[in-house]
Design an enzyme around this catalytic site. Structure first.
Site, short mmCIF file in Angstrom:
data_model
loop_
_atom_site.label_atom_id
_atom_site.label_comp_id
_atom_site.label_asym_id
_atom_site.label_seq_id
_atom_site.Cartn_x
_atom_site.Cartn_y
_atom_site.Cartn_z
CE LYS A 77 54.72 -48.86 3.79
NZ LYS A 77 53.49 -49.67 3.86
CB SER B 270 52.27 -49.65 0.16
OG SER B 270 52.14 -49.95 1.54
CB SER C 113 51.21 -52.74 2.45
OG SER C 113 50.38 -52.09 1.53
#
Lengths: 475, 477
Positions: B78, B154, B178
């Site tokens: 990420k 997210s 997330s």
């Protein structure tokens, strides 16, 4: 009208741990800018703090040495404000549960005993340093950022400048004695903010206070407080009101100036730091730390009185500074008779220390050399004047006092015949003084001793000189 | 090997293929990079220019007989995980667009030690604040099952890339759902580990007391393998407290005798009927396969969302205050220091991030602290106690992951409607427990639906047992 002075202190003391408060960077004064810093010090994204256990241990030690209660469980809070020397824009500090609370510091002023209550001692991290360049630019040095810092907060218990100075001297000596800081003000290792207010004698309420910052030496603290007391007295006497504000002391001008109110009214948005878990200390751990505490100046003082039969004054002089008491004890260990050591330390050594620059006491004299010197003096091998002279030679040189005496020909003149010859000559040259002496003026004896010493460059054995003069002049 | 076949392999299968000489890391890495290059998903925002060299190196190591549990496996991070390679650690924010970290996150070090080839960084909501990937400062990631829909957030890019065959696995971070939510919406497997299991060092902090890094994979087994590698205490993150453990052994283990807890208050939270039905079907599946089902109670679970938005915003406001334009990142010169702060932060942060910063500073400010922040921590303690009680009666709780399937871009126009999407996931972060999200069905539009299993502290073993059993016997892949 005269007012009662009310003062409270917030003292910051930097610890002398090997590494910083929340990372493994060296905790070191000096060094090229930004050489002792890492991603934690500079608040790089994703960097996390890790508590330095030694700093926690040191703070508990400091608390125990100042009669504080130690919190069994405590944690760290974030204090938020934006400033370029504070990389994270929050300082890791302690608001809600400090490590130490409710302490007491005792000291003496003019033979009178005082006790000041400590509200708390908490642990936090120091900020970096701003450096202003020649072309108006401002640079940041993070070497100091993250150094373990203790804040010692007193209650508003001081009633005079003298009490403040004695308190500061006392805590400085305690923190040095327990070995958690060198407390060198010129290096910023001890810093102090002072809150001052005035009130009519007998009034139960406190007056409006002002806070003074930027006090960089003991002398500055003393001057600033005196200045502030007279400033506030003048305002009150002319019917004015004191404004609660933060003042910046200008040591060159010798005046306090208000700081901008922006710097004064912050909402710090404190909350517990989620990156750090609470710490729990057991009674056993606290006990262990307590047992490891060295003898503190106050205990040392009564010990000296008992052990050596010293007067209160002498015991205070020898115990209040760690450097002095350490040296005194080494002297005794090296074989110097305690009273002799005390006399020299409070005499010639104190003179030498007073001549040194700076507020720090630095004794480089090697006790073994000093003991040898005292031995020579006590054996009558050198006079007191010569001993003083040699002391200054060996003060920071580690030379053998015997060799110096030899090389410089300082050996005391104790040869009876030789001294007799010199005395006879002085007597023959000073018939008036002889008459004075014979008519009972005892001062004349001192005159003859002085002349003999002068003639021998202070090397003559004072006992022998006395004896011969009296013998030659007759009782 | 045929490219489509190659990209569809699980990590375990890929490593077998490496060992049999059927393919190489270089071939697999090139296939991933090519897929990313031609992709419309916007799942990957930074490409590691060194990836092919690293793959070649991994192949060489394998030839030399060197070991590594991920040797040569192409993996994505990420964009909020620090690497000191050629890639920025941007958090998909304009503030850190070009920011290069001087150090590797601990999870990155762990992946590298096992020989993983980090091929790039995945798209995300800015600073992980969002549930749809729409707050990314870059082009929004899309759902591989329907390009007109969001991939979730997210960690939307991380999940979309795994589902879209652009890598073999990715790491995400989960503060309020997330990892689990985009995994559910993209039809892959995501784990939010027990708080304190995976080092956060080098994860750009959103809410420190809630953030955890976890794996996103196509199979439960791959997930366990990756988790095994990244978990374990780190002396540089004092909130980690866990010795390394093995998890792959739980894959396919018997589940008979395990107890599943149903909390009425949890299951009654608002969700689409298709989602609810799929979760009920999953419960039935477990019942039929020897799992005991008991009723438990979580009376205050409806307060979790409010608690979450107070605590996470407070921590975020503080964590993001280091982005001041002084040392790195976006800087817009102002007329003085304060003005430079204002201008830099105004230009660097997007609307959602600003909203959270304002909310966080508000709940921490003097006069409001007790009413909001302090009260939220009290309710948090109540919720922890309720979960503790529940786990006295069961090994695992079950719940939907998201109230609905992936929605269309722009569909949720208000912050609250976006926040409501977190309603099933945030309680888990607040109580620090581990949870796994895995596919359990599809809706009428063929969009994936995920289910969430939640275990007690440090009991990911139970999650892997139950999830792998479902995966094997129900076969939704």
């Amino acid at each position: 009208m005269d007012y009662e002075v009310v003062i409270g202190l917030e003292t910051h003391i930097e610890q002398n741990t090997k590494t910083k408060m929340f990372c493994s960077c060296k905790n070191e004064f000096g060094g090229a800018p930004n050489t002792n810093c890492c991603e934690v010090c500079t608040a790089m994204p994703g960097a996390l703090p890790v508590i330095n256990r030694q700093a926690v241990y040191n703070t508990i030690k400091a608390g125990l040495a100042t009669n504080c209660e130690i919190s069994k469980t405590f944690y760290f809070d974030r204090k938020g404000y934006f400033y370029p020397d504070l990389a994270k824009a929050y300082q890791i500090s302690q608001l809600y549960v400090p490590i130490c609370k409710n302490g007491k510091v005792e000291f003496e002023v003019n033979g009178k005993q005082y006790a000041i209550r400590l509200n708390r001692i908490h642990l936090e991290e120091d900020a970096g340093k701003l450096v202003h360049g020649l072309f108006g630019e401002t640079l940041v040095d993070f070497n100091r950022g993250g150094v373990p810092l203790m804040e010692i907060v007193t209650e508003p218990d001081f009633r005079s400048v003298e009490q403040v100075m004695a308190y500061l001297d006392t805590i400085k000596n305690i923190f040095k004695a327990i070995g958690v800081s060198e407390c060198r003000m010129e290096r910023g290792q001890l810093r102090c903010d002072v809150n001052v207010s005035l009130r009519p004698f007998g009034s139960p309420n406190f007056g409006t206070r002002t806070e003074m910052k930027n006090l960089n030496s003991f002398k500055a603290i003393e001057r600033a407080i005196k200045f502030e007391i007279s400033r506030q007295t003048k305002i009150l006497n002319s019917g004015g009101k004191i404004v609660q504000e933060t003042l910046r002391w200008d040591d060159v001008v010798g005046q306090n100036y208000p700081m901008r109110s922006k710097e004064d009214s912050q909402d710090y948005r404190y909350f517990p730091d989620p990156d750090l878990l609470p710490i729990t200390i057991t009674d056993e751990e606290i006990k262990k730390i307590k047992n490891e505490l060295p003898v503190l100046p106050a205990q040392l003082k009564s010990e000296y009185k008992k052990k050596y039969g010293f007067s209160d004054y002498d015991a205070t002089q020898l115990s209040k500074n760690i450097e002095i008491s350490k040296f005194f004890e080494e002297c005794v260990k090296a074989g110097i008779e305690p009273r002799e050591a005390s006399n020299w330390i409070q005499g010639e050594i104190s003179n030498i220390l007073n001549e040194q620059v700076g507020e720090e006491i630095v004794i480089k004299l090697v006790p073994i050399n000093f003991a040898k010197l005292i031995g020579l003096y006590k054996a009558g091998e050198i006079s007191q004047a010569s001993a003083r002279q040699v002391l200054r030679k060996i003060w920071d040189s580690n030379e053998d006092p015997g060799e110096i005496v030899e090389k410089q020909g300082l050996k005391a003149l104790s040869d009876d015949t030789e001294i007799r010859k010199i005395v006879e000559e002085i007597i023959s040259k000073n018939p008036n003084a002889v008459n004075d002496y014979k008519s009972g003026n005892k001062k004349a004896l001192a005159f003859f001793v002085g002349q003999t010493m002068k003639a021998t460059q202070g090397k003559a054995n004072a006992g022998i000189v006395n004896k011969i003069i009296i013998e030659l002049l007759g009782e | 090997m045929d490219k489509t076949k190659l990209l569809k392999l699980s990590i375990t299968e890929l490593i077998k293929a490496f060992e049999l000489g059927q393919t190489s890391s270089e071939e697999a890495t090139k296939a991933c990079l090519e897929k990313i290059k031609n992709s419309q998903l916007n799942a990957v925002v930074h490409i590691n220019e060194d990836a092919i060299n690293l793959a070649k190196e991994a192949d060489k190591k394998r030839r030399e007989g060197k070991k590594g549990r991920l040797l040569g496996v192409p993996i994505l991070l990420k964009a909020n995980m620090c690497t000191k390679d050629n890639m920025p650690t941007s958090c998909c924010s304009n503030f850190l667009k070009d920011f290069k970290s001087p150090y590797n996150a601990t999870v990155v070090e762990k992946l590298l030690k096992e020989g993983a080839v980090i091929i790039g960084k995945a798209n995300m909501d800015e600073f992980a604040m969002g549930a749809s990937n729409e707050t990314s400062a870059f082009a929004k990631a899309k759902n591989p099952h329907d390009l007109t829909r969001i991939p979730g957030g997210s960690s939307g890019g991380s999940a979309a890339a795994v589902a879209g065959l652009e890598c073999y696995a990715s790491l995400g971070s989960d503060t309020g759902g997330s990892i689990r939510q985009p995994s559910a919406l993209c039809g892959v497997v995501g784990l939010k580990p027990t708080y304190g299991s995976v080092s956060r060092r080098g994860l750009v902090a959103f809410a420190s007391s809630l953030d955890q890094i976890g794996p996103i994979t196509r199979t439960v087994e791959d997930n366990a393998l990756l988790y095994e590698i990244i978990m374990g205490e780190d002396e540089k993150d004092s909130t980690t407290n866990r010795k390394p453990e093995k998890f792959v052994q739980n894959i396919g283990a018997p589940i008979k005798g395990l107890t599943l807890g149903l909390a009425k208050e949890y299951l009654d939270l608002p969700a689409d009927s298709e989602v609810k039905q799929t979760v009920l079907n999953t419960i039935d599946f477990y019942k039929k396969n020897g799992v005991k089902v008991v009723e438990v109670s979580l009376p205050n679970i409806d307060k979790a969302l409010a608690v979450y938005y107070i605590l996470s915003s407070a921590e975020a406001a503080s964590n993001l205050s280091r982005f001041d334009g002084i040392r790195y990142g976006k800087r817009v010169e102002g007329k003085d220091l304060i003005d430079t702060y204002y201008k830099s932060r105004t230009a660097g942060f997007g609307a959602e991030v600003k909203r959270r910063i304002m909310l966080g500073n508000y709940v921490l400010s003097s006069g409001f602290y007790d009413a909001y922040y302090k009260k939220a921590t009290k309710v948090q303690q109540v919720l922890k106690q309720e979960f503790e009680n529940a786990f006295l009666k069961c090994d695992c709780l079950i719940a939907p992951v998201c109230p609905q399937v992936a929605w269309h871009f722009g569909e949720k126009s208000t912050p609250i409607s976006n926040y409501m999407a977190d309603i099933f996931t945030v309680p888990v972060n607040i109580v620090g427990r581990p949870a796994i999200s895995f596919p359990c069905g599809v809706n009428k539009d063929n969009m994936p639906i995920g289910v969430q299993l939640i275990a007690d502290m440090n009991r990911e073993d139970v999650l892997y047992k139950l999830a792998s059993y479902f995966e094997k016997h129900k076969g939704v892949k």
